[in-house]
Scaffold this active site. Structure first.
Site, mmCIF file in Angstrom:
data_model
loop_
_atom_site.group_PDB
_atom_site.id
_atom_site.type_symbol
_atom_site.label_atom_id
_atom_site.label_comp_id
_atom_site.label_asym_id
_atom_site.label_seq_id
_atom_site.Cartn_x
_atom_site.Cartn_y
_atom_site.Cartn_z
ATOM 1 N N GLY A 76 0.838 -1.199 0.000
ATOM 2 C CA GLY A 76 0.000 0.000 0.000
ATOM 3 C C GLY A 76 0.864 1.236 0.000
ATOM 4 N N GLU A 129 -0.848 2.835 6.544
ATOM 5 C CA GLU A 129 -1.031 3.855 5.500
ATOM 6 C C GLU A 129 -1.882 5.023 5.993
ATOM 7 O OE1 GLU A 129 0.897 3.745 3.161
ATOM 8 O OE2 GLU A 129 1.489 1.645 3.182
ATOM 9 N N HIS A 132 0.396 7.341 7.691
ATOM 10 C CA HIS A 132 1.043 8.279 6.762
ATOM 11 C C HIS A 132 0.079 9.388 6.345
ATOM 12 C CE1 HIS A 132 4.788 6.176 6.234
ATOM 13 N NE2 HIS A 132 4.282 5.141 5.592
ATOM 14 N N HIS A 138 7.887 6.797 8.848
ATOM 15 C CA HIS A 138 8.382 5.501 9.337
ATOM 16 C C HIS A 138 9.242 5.711 10.572
ATOM 17 C CE1 HIS A 138 7.870 4.167 4.939
ATOM 18 N NE2 HIS A 138 6.877 3.656 5.660
ATOM 19 N N TRP A 140 11.962 4.465 11.451
ATOM 20 C CA TRP A 140 13.414 4.572 11.229
ATOM 21 C C TRP A 140 13.767 5.869 10.502
ATOM 22 C CZ3 TRP A 140 10.091 1.524 8.516
ATOM 23 C CH2 TRP A 140 10.118 1.596 7.119
ATOM 24 N N THR A 153 9.572 7.398 19.835
ATOM 25 C CA THR A 153 9.829 6.183 19.055
ATOM 26 C C THR A 153 11.340 6.034 18.938
ATOM 27 O OG1 THR A 153 9.733 7.377 16.954
ATOM 28 C CG2 THR A 153 7.698 6.352 17.721
ATOM 29 N N ASP A 185 1.856 -8.198 10.477
ATOM 30 C CA ASP A 185 0.630 -7.665 11.084
ATOM 31 C C ASP A 185 0.471 -8.104 12.542
ATOM 32 O OD1 ASP A 185 0.057 -6.492 8.660
ATOM 33 O OD2 ASP A 185 -1.944 -7.389 8.461
HETATM 34 ZN ZN LIG Z 1 5.024 3.326 5.017
#
Ligand SMILES: [Zn+2]
Length: 236
Positions: A76, A129, A132, A138, A140, A153, A185
């Site tokens: 995605g 998604e 986002h 993300h 990282w 995080t 997941d």
């Molecule tokens: Zn992503």
């Protein structure tokens, strides 16, 4: 408590853009052959330039999620919000006709509605998604030990796959349970306080996101109820 209730809820649209009731709440089924679209493989370029502009509903009233057979191995992708005031985001991330989330059909929902095999069959692709779409990066930071503009995080060397716990990179234990990693997941189960605050800021200030707060397309019934189910019981 690390794991946050983000206090953002979605509802299924009951009417289409001209006010007709939807036979399936929240769902508009489109056969591209019937629309006269070309019928190549579902590349991101094709989705962005043919599918989205010809099928989107007003993103000031609807949150568009396209469920398709994305080619190229993607689960995605999403369009970031505009003018969010937040760090780690550009001001202009795209226009109305492409706004929303695209999901590979095998990743949508969870059993029994989702009949596909693990590890991406519990609906977490949509969670990621939508993260986002609401301004999250993300964990990282999209570079080695990068920055996602969330102090709670831990930094991580790069994306994690599977469920590698515990694992230390960049001098801290990776938060593989975070929805904004690439883990399986059933490994994911949390957004943090800082992630929650970013998403709530986007809902309050970003064009189209903030307009959804006053959309009436879900009708006037009771507000939606949460349907959380924690599939991961491994290591919280
Ligand atoms: Zn992503």
């Amino acid at each position: 408590v690390l794991q946050q209730n983000c206090e953002i809820q979605f509802c299924l649209a009951l009417e289409d853009p001209i006010g007709n009731p939807l036979s399936e709440p929240g769902i508009d089924r489109v056969r591209r052959q019937d629309k006269g679209f070309s019928s190549p493989a579902w590349s991101i370029n094709y989705i962005e330039n043919v599918i989205k502009p010809n099928t989107f509903w007003d993103p000031n009233r609807y949150f568009n999620i396209w469920v398709v057979d994305i080619s190229g191995g993607y689960l995605g992708y999403a369009q970031f919000p505009n003018n969010s005031t937040l760090g780690c985001l550009n001001n202009n991330n795209g226009g109305a006709s492409t706004d929303g989330v695209v999901l590979l059909y095998q990743s949508v929902g969870r059993p029994p509605a989702n009949p596909y095999p693990p590890p991406y069959n519990l609906g977490r692709t949509a969670t990621h998604e939508v993260g986002h779409w609401l301004g999250l990066r993300h964990i990282w930071g999209d570079s080695n030990c990068g920055n996602d503009c969330c102090g709670d995080t831990p930094t991580a060397l790069t994306a994690n796959f599977g469920c590698p716990y515990p694992q230390t990179t960049c001098s801290s234990v990776d938060m593989v349970q975070n929805y904004m990693d690439y883990t399986d997941d059933n490994c994911m189960n949390l957004f943090t306080v800082n992630q929650k605050n970013r998403m709530r800021t986007v809902m309050q200030v970003s064009p189209r996101r903030v307009d959804l707060l006053s959309s009436t397309v879900c009708g006037s019934g009771p507000p939606p109820t949460s349907d959380f189910y924690d599939w991961s019981h491994k290591h919280l």
